[in-house]
Design a protein around this motif. Structure first.
Motif, PDB file in Angstrom:
ATOM      1  N   GLY A 144       0.124  22.913   6.428  1.00 29.02           N
ATOM      2  CA  GLY A 144       0.408  23.685   5.231  1.00 29.02           C
ATOM      3  C   GLY A 144      -0.322  23.223   3.995  1.00 29.02           C
ATOM      4  O   GLY A 144      -0.341  23.936   2.990  1.00 29.02           O
ATOM      5  N   ILE A 145      -0.927  22.027   4.017  1.00 34.54           N
ATOM      6  CA  ILE A 145      -1.668  21.536   2.855  1.00 34.54           C
ATOM      7  C   ILE A 145      -3.040  22.222   2.831  1.00 34.54           C
ATOM      8  O   ILE A 145      -3.833  22.056   3.767  1.00 34.54           O
ATOM      9  CB  ILE A 145      -1.842  20.006   2.905  1.00 34.54           C
ATOM     10  CG1 ILE A 145      -0.476  19.309   2.963  1.00 34.54           C
ATOM     11  CG2 ILE A 145      -2.650  19.525   1.705  1.00 34.54           C
ATOM     12  CD1 ILE A 145       0.372  19.470   1.735  1.00 34.54           C
TER      13      ILE A 145
ATOM     14  N   SER B 132       0.707  12.973  -1.843  1.00 33.01           N
ATOM     15  CA  SER B 132       0.901  14.196  -2.625  1.00 33.01           C
ATOM     16  C   SER B 132       2.205  14.885  -2.280  1.00 33.01           C
ATOM     17  O   SER B 132       2.870  15.461  -3.147  1.00 33.01           O
ATOM     18  CB  SER B 132      -0.274  15.159  -2.392  1.00 33.01           C
ATOM     19  OG  SER B 132      -1.484  14.607  -2.846  1.00 33.01           O
ATOM     20  N   SER B 133       2.583  14.826  -0.997  1.00 31.51           N
ATOM     21  CA  SER B 133       3.782  15.538  -0.559  1.00 31.51           C
ATOM     22  C   SER B 133       5.059  14.723  -0.699  1.00 31.51           C
ATOM     23  O   SER B 133       6.148  15.261  -0.488  1.00 31.51           O
ATOM     24  CB  SER B 133       3.622  15.968   0.907  1.00 31.51           C
ATOM     25  OG  SER B 133       3.478  14.841   1.761  1.00 31.51           O
TER      26      SER B 133
ATOM     27  N   LEU C  34       3.318  23.611  -5.656  1.00 30.51           N
ATOM     28  CA  LEU C  34       4.065  23.466  -4.409  1.00 30.51           C
ATOM     29  C   LEU C  34       3.151  23.663  -3.209  1.00 30.51           C
ATOM     30  O   LEU C  34       3.244  22.949  -2.208  1.00 30.51           O
ATOM     31  CB  LEU C  34       5.221  24.465  -4.377  1.00 30.51           C
ATOM     32  CG  LEU C  34       6.302  24.279  -5.448  1.00 30.51           C
ATOM     33  CD1 LEU C  34       7.309  25.411  -5.383  1.00 30.51           C
ATOM     34  CD2 LEU C  34       6.995  22.929  -5.302  1.00 30.51           C
ATOM     35  N   PHE C  35       2.266  24.627  -3.294  1.00 33.39           N
ATOM     36  CA  PHE C  35       1.323  24.946  -2.223  1.00 33.39           C
ATOM     37  C   PHE C  35       0.310  23.828  -2.035  1.00 33.39           C
ATOM     38  O   PHE C  35       0.108  23.312  -0.923  1.00 33.39           O
ATOM     39  CB  PHE C  35       0.635  26.254  -2.588  1.00 33.39           C
ATOM     40  CG  PHE C  35      -0.291  26.829  -1.549  1.00 33.39           C
ATOM     41  CD1 PHE C  35       0.050  26.850  -0.205  1.00 33.39           C
ATOM     42  CD2 PHE C  35      -1.502  27.391  -1.929  1.00 33.39           C
ATOM     43  CE1 PHE C  35      -0.797  27.414   0.744  1.00 33.39           C
ATOM     44  CE2 PHE C  35      -2.345  27.954  -0.994  1.00 33.39           C
ATOM     45  CZ  PHE C  35      -2.002  27.967   0.348  1.00 33.39           C
TER      46      PHE C  35
ATOM     47  N   PHE D 257       4.135  24.329   0.847  1.00 29.85           N
ATOM     48  CA  PHE D 257       5.051  25.460   0.955  1.00 29.85           C
ATOM     49  C   PHE D 257       5.064  26.207  -0.375  1.00 29.85           C
ATOM     50  O   PHE D 257       4.528  25.732  -1.380  1.00 29.85           O
ATOM     51  CB  PHE D 257       6.467  25.009   1.329  1.00 29.85           C
ATOM     52  CG  PHE D 257       7.201  24.259   0.246  1.00 29.85           C
ATOM     53  CD1 PHE D 257       7.971  24.921  -0.691  1.00 29.85           C
ATOM     54  CD2 PHE D 257       7.127  22.874   0.179  1.00 29.85           C
ATOM     55  CE1 PHE D 257       8.644  24.233  -1.693  1.00 29.85           C
ATOM     56  CE2 PHE D 257       7.806  22.164  -0.810  1.00 29.85           C
ATOM     57  CZ  PHE D 257       8.564  22.855  -1.752  1.00 29.85           C
ATOM     58  N   ILE D 258       5.653  27.400  -0.380  1.00 31.39           N
ATOM     59  CA  ILE D 258       5.830  28.157  -1.612  1.00 31.39           C
ATOM     60  C   ILE D 258       7.275  28.614  -1.692  1.00 31.39           C
ATOM     61  O   ILE D 258       8.015  28.568  -0.708  1.00 31.39           O
ATOM     62  CB  ILE D 258       4.892  29.383  -1.690  1.00 31.39           C
ATOM     63  CG1 ILE D 258       5.241  30.391  -0.592  1.00 31.39           C
ATOM     64  CG2 ILE D 258       3.430  28.965  -1.603  1.00 31.39           C
ATOM     65  CD1 ILE D 258       4.603  31.747  -0.777  1.00 31.39           C
TER      66      ILE D 258
END
Length: 472
Positions: free
Chosen positions: A102-103, A168-169, A236-237, A242-243
């Motif tokens: 997802g990144i 980052s996450s 978020l993305f 994710f969004i």
């Protein structure tokens, strides 16, 4: 935990979508009351960096630009990972995912193209460019040199990319934006919501210790959710993969340029007092007012945001409407002396004709931004439910078929751009409502709001498809 950490009422669990997302997160193992401390994490349990670290590592961290704060901490994560079992964070690092789906930075080309939103696409390219250059120009030269903090182990772009995605996450900036970020074991497994039931707070006595506290009474089995902040989907993305659907803090960023207003006027067929297409070549007094709005000049900030103010906030950017009011004015007296705040007041028209022309121009800007996406909002909805759609070929050479997303990354990219179109569509609805109100307001003066006819060539189109440049 070792080193004084404590867990009381929380555990790691596969939530299977119960938190609004999917996969792993935290949940309560029993009923807890408001204010209960679920996790205690002394400063010694924070994976961060500081004056006591290897000077060679700190010197390497200093080579990373300040805006890439995550990459600074990523270098410490790599150093700790290379220590293996000797690192005090060995058990924590062993539990970190091997990949971060997802990144966008790790999207294949097909998924990256589907984002179709220049501020985000450009940021992905910027991060990838930095990863490549830092890996080849800095990290590749370290093994065997006196500056090497990694004990001779070659750290390549894949290792750096993994560490940057992990940081980052998961990282928190518990001490503020001017201090190093930290990874907080276990706490960083809590997922995001804008309506959190838990929060991270500093503990009494200082020393940097933090705790995860219940914001309200939480029932056994309930997911423990934090707010990562009032973040747009761009952040978020880009950082979390994710969004949030209908995110009240999400924005569409546009970059101001008179040519963007001109394109909007052309799209909406705004005419001057003589009925000719409106020519927005700025006069001296108009440029002065645009400078007061901070849209032109050496100290200008041309970035405009549609949406993003939070629940119930104004969706239109006041500076965009103010610029349109200035540029469609036939005489300086219509707009001069009003002040920036008055010019930017979305719900306070200056005059009926001026307001209607300005709103039509803004509506054209929004329609122009929507038209720069390859697909429409309705077509994206169709793609997400598995239907193919036909879109025009570049240059008007017929149509081509777009197939539904073939992977989770592609699905996320389409969902991301769909949210941008929803924001622009809501803004267009707002323009329509304001136009209707202005047209029916008998108290508004009938001031002429169209510039005098000026013959000239059609301006060049706005750059970057009219969008701004996002910097998460």
């Amino acid at each position: 935990m070792q080193r004084g950490g404590r867990v009381d009422g929380a555990t790691l669990a596969n939530l299977a979508g119960r938190d609004g997302g999917s996969g792993w997160g935290l949940k309560a193992v029993r009923d807890v009351h408001q204010g209960h401390r679920l996790i205690t994490l002394p400063s010694g349990c924070h994976l961060t960096y500081g004056a006591n670290d290897d000077p060679r590592l700190l010197a390497l961290i200093d080579k990373v630009p300040s805006e890439l704060w995550g990459a600074k901490l990523a270098l410490q994560l790599i150093a700790q990972r290379l220590q293996g079992g000797e690192s005090q964070f060995a058990s924590y690092i062993a539990e970190l995912p091997k990949g971060f789906p997802g990144i966008p930075m790790f999207f294949p080309r097909t998924a990256l193209d589907m984002i179709d939103y220049p501020p985000c696409s450009q940021q992905v390219k910027k991060r990838c460019k930095w990863l490549y250059e830092f890996s080849t120009d800095v990290l590749a030269k370290l093994p065997g040199s006196p500056e090497d903090p990694f004990g001779g182990v070659a750290v390549d772009i894949n290792a750096l990319g993994w560490a940057l995605a992990a940081v980052s996450s998961r990282a928190f900036r518990t001490r503020g934006p001017t201090h190093p970020a930290a990874m907080l074991p276990l706490i960083d497994m809590a997922n995001h919501t804008f309506s959190p039931n838990a929060e991270v707070l500093p503990l009494e006595g200082g020393g940097g210790a933090v705790g995860l506290f219940a914001r309200r009474a939480i029932a056994e089995g309930e997911p423990l959710l934090l707010s990562y902040g009032k973040l747009s989907n761009d952040f978020l993305f880009m950082d979390y993969g994710f969004i949030v659907e209908d995110n009240p803090y999400d924005t569409v960023q546009l970059r101001f340029d008179v040519n963007l207003l001109q394109a909007g006027a052309l799209v909406s067929n705004v005419s001057d007092a003589l009925g000719a297409p409106l020519d927005l070549a700025p006069r001296t007094w108009q440029l002065q007012l645009l400078a007061e709005l901070g849209l032109v000049g050496p100290a200008a900030n041309p970035e405009l945001n549609i949406g993003g103010g939070g629940p119930g906030a104004e969706v239109l950017d006041g500076r965009l409407l103010a610029a349109a009011r200035v540029m469609v004015a036939r005489a300086e007296s219509e707009v001069a002396g009003r002040g920036v705040e008055r010019l930017c007041a979305v719900d306070r028209p200056l005059g009926r004709d001026n307001e209607l022309a300005a709103l039509r121009t803004v509506g054209g800007v929004l329609a122009f931004a929507l038209s720069n996406f390859v697909t429409t909002l309705e077509q994206d909805k169709a793609l997400l439910v598995g239907q193919a759609v036909a879109v025009p070929q570049p240059g008007g050479a017929g149509e081509r078929q777009l197939q539904p997303p073939a992977s989770e990354d592609e699905m996320l990219a389409v969902r991301f751009r769909l949210e941008k179109k929803k924001i622009l569509s809501r803004a267009l609805q707002r323009v329509g409502a304001l136009s209707q109100a202005a047209a029916g307001n008998a108290e508004l003066k009938q001031t002429a709001g169209s510039a005098a006819a000026k013959k000239g060539s059609k301006p060049s189109p706005a750059t970057s498809k009219g969008f701004g440049s996002k910097k998460p």
